[in-house]
Design an enzyme around this catalytic site. Structure first.
Site, PDB file in Angstrom:
ATOM      1  N   CYS A  29      -6.306   1.998   2.111  1.00 24.36           N
ATOM      2  CA  CYS A  29      -5.577   0.832   1.586  1.00 24.36           C
ATOM      3  C   CYS A  29      -6.281  -0.481   1.951  1.00 24.36           C
ATOM      4  CB  CYS A  29      -4.150   0.856   2.133  1.00 24.36           C
ATOM      5  SG  CYS A  29      -3.188  -0.633   1.826  1.00 24.36           S
ATOM      6  N   CYS A  32      -3.979  -3.141   3.549  1.00 26.43           N
ATOM      7  CA  CYS A  32      -3.644  -2.738   4.922  1.00 26.43           C
ATOM      8  C   CYS A  32      -4.744  -3.181   5.879  1.00 26.43           C
ATOM      9  CB  CYS A  32      -3.459  -1.227   5.020  1.00 26.43           C
ATOM     10  SG  CYS A  32      -2.129  -0.583   3.988  1.00 26.43           S
TER      11      CYS A  32
END
Length: 108
Positions: A29, A32
């Site tokens: 991600c 993230c």
């Protein structure tokens, strides 16, 4: 940052801090990875008040499903007895700090 999920349920947590922030993330991600420094700053700023627990959705599929996580990053706040709030997506330090502070005020 803690990565242990023992003592976490949909309705609360067993950590010594009044609030636990579950940070649902994934290695793949991009957002993230972008907010990792922000999360580290939050952990320092709220030490003793908020326990931040990083949870990899690929490793903890069942917990992510129980918590209703459908996108990463997702942050879920729990006090000892209930789920307080959910924040989906990346955010700045100011935005996430304001979100945390508004929830801390609710339980104080």
């Amino acid at each position: 940052m803690s990565s242990g999920i023992q003592g976490i349920s949909q309705t609360g947590h067993l950590f010594p801090e009044p609030i636990a922030m579950l940070w649902f993330s994934a290695q793949w991600c991009g957002p993230c990875k972008q907010i990792t420094p922000v999360i580290n700053m939050l952990e320092q700023a709220y030490a003793g008040t908020v326990r931040i627990v990083k949870i990899d959705v690929d490793e903890e599929v069942e917990l992510a499903q129980q918590m209703g996580v459908r996108a990463v990053p997702t942050m879920i706040l729990l006090d000892r007895n209930k789920r307080l709030d959910t924040h989906i997506g990346a955010g700045s330090f100011a935005e996430l700090s304001q979100w945390l502070q508004s929830n801390i005020t609710l339980i104080a």
